[in-house]
Design an enzyme around this catalytic site. Structure first.
Site, PDB file in Angstrom:
ATOM      1  N   ASP A 152      -4.854  -5.177 -18.551  1.00 46.68           N
ATOM      2  CA  ASP A 152      -3.804  -4.257 -18.997  1.00 46.68           C
ATOM      3  C   ASP A 152      -3.964  -3.787 -20.444  1.00 46.68           C
ATOM      4  OD1 ASP A 152      -2.542  -4.359 -16.527  1.00 46.68           O
ATOM      5  OD2 ASP A 152      -1.219  -5.994 -17.101  1.00 46.68           O
ATOM      6  N   LEU A 172      -8.728  -9.413 -11.485  1.00 53.17           N
ATOM      7  CA  LEU A 172      -9.428  -8.731 -12.568  1.00 53.17           C
ATOM      8  C   LEU A 172     -10.686  -8.073 -12.005  1.00 53.17           C
ATOM      9  CD1 LEU A 172      -9.280 -11.214 -15.591  1.00 53.17           C
ATOM     10  CD2 LEU A 172      -8.215  -8.954 -15.447  1.00 53.17           C
ATOM     11  N   GLY A 224       0.758  -1.243   0.000  1.00 54.61           N
ATOM     12  CA  GLY A 224       0.000   0.000   0.000  1.00 54.61           C
ATOM     13  C   GLY A 224       0.790   1.295   0.000  1.00 54.61           C
ATOM     14  N   ASN A 278       1.543   3.106  -2.635  1.00 53.30           N
ATOM     15  CA  ASN A 278       0.797   4.023  -3.517  1.00 53.30           C
ATOM     16  C   ASN A 278      -0.502   4.459  -2.863  1.00 53.30           C
ATOM     17  OD1 ASN A 278       2.039   4.649  -6.125  1.00 53.30           O
ATOM     18  ND2 ASN A 278       2.111   2.441  -6.394  1.00 53.30           N
ATOM     19  N   LEU A 330      -4.582  -6.883  -7.621  1.00 53.99           N
ATOM     20  CA  LEU A 330      -4.227  -7.977  -8.518  1.00 53.99           C
ATOM     21  C   LEU A 330      -5.395  -8.653  -9.239  1.00 53.99           C
ATOM     22  CD1 LEU A 330      -1.329  -9.619  -6.488  1.00 53.99           C
ATOM     23  CD2 LEU A 330      -1.241  -7.807  -8.205  1.00 53.99           C
ATOM     24  N   HIS A 342       0.416   0.420 -13.780  1.00 51.63           N
ATOM     25  CA  HIS A 342       1.173  -0.779 -14.150  1.00 51.63           C
ATOM     26  C   HIS A 342       2.664  -0.449 -14.144  1.00 51.63           C
ATOM     27  CE1 HIS A 342       1.729  -4.730 -15.925  1.00 51.63           C
ATOM     28  NE2 HIS A 342       2.636  -4.174 -16.710  1.00 51.63           N
TER      29      HIS A 342
END
Length: 198
Positions: A147, A89, A14, A16, A87, A106
């Site tokens: 992505d 989807l 964490g 970010n 992580l 990313h």
């Protein structure tokens, strides 16, 4: 619309997440209102709680259940979602509920080194193995394909042949710390300026 509550989705330590919360702590119109993690032991949850931001743990069954996720996000009046080291989807119903309102960071220059399984050190190891002379970070819109969403911003850093995988990770991480909050701010300010409904 003059204010936007953001949810930050996380899976790991964490850094970010904390950087975003601190960046927007006293912001006039952008407010970190919720931190969501698919992992109950993610240290990002501790960081968020220390900074006074509510948290929620949503394991896979909850994440993929619109009857859990949509009421949770409505409860905190979430208008924008930021994936910061998340992580799993994102399920299609969330993408549909938040069109052009979900972004991801990313740790490489997409379209290189993206896709399933390409996260964290896996990315940096691939960059090293390929002998790349630069790497960087990409911020992109989230779509149903991992992505593959439209790129919003990229920032680059030069690499040396002597850089280890850890060196590459640290160089890229410094870009995240410097630029990610500002990119998020610019995107949301533009949404507010256009008066788009959330």
């Amino acid at each position: 619309m003059t204010e936007v509550n953001i949810a930050i989705f996380v899976s790991g330590s964490g850094t970010n997440c904390e950087n975003l919360i601190r960046h927007f702590a006293d912001h006039e119109s952008i407010h970190p209102a919720l931190v969501v993690s698919n992992k109950p032991d993610a240290y990002a949850l501790v960081r968020a709680e220390r900074l006074g931001v509510p948290t929620a743990v949503t394991p896979k069954a909850d994440l993929n259940n619109p009857d859990v996720m949509l009421p949770l996000l409505r409860k905190y009046d979430i208008g924008f979602i930021v994936l910061a080291g998340f992580l799993p989807l994102v399920p299609n119903f969330l993408i549909d509920a938040y069109p052009h309102r979900i972004i991801n960071i990313h740790p490489a220059l997409l379209p290189k080194y993206g896709g399933k399984g390409m996260w964290g050190h896996h990315v940096h190891e691939a960059v090293k193995a390929a002998g790349e002379t630069e790497t960087g970070m990409t911020v992109h819109w989230v779509t149903p394909v991992c992505d593959a969403g439209e790129i919003i911003a990229q920032f680059r850093v030069a690499l040396s042949p002597d850089d280890t995988v850890d060196d590459i990770a640290e160089k890229e991480h410094q870009l995240e710390m410097e630029y990610f909050p500002k990119v998020v701010e610019d995107i949301i300010k533009n949404i507010i300026k256009r008066g788009d409904p959330t």
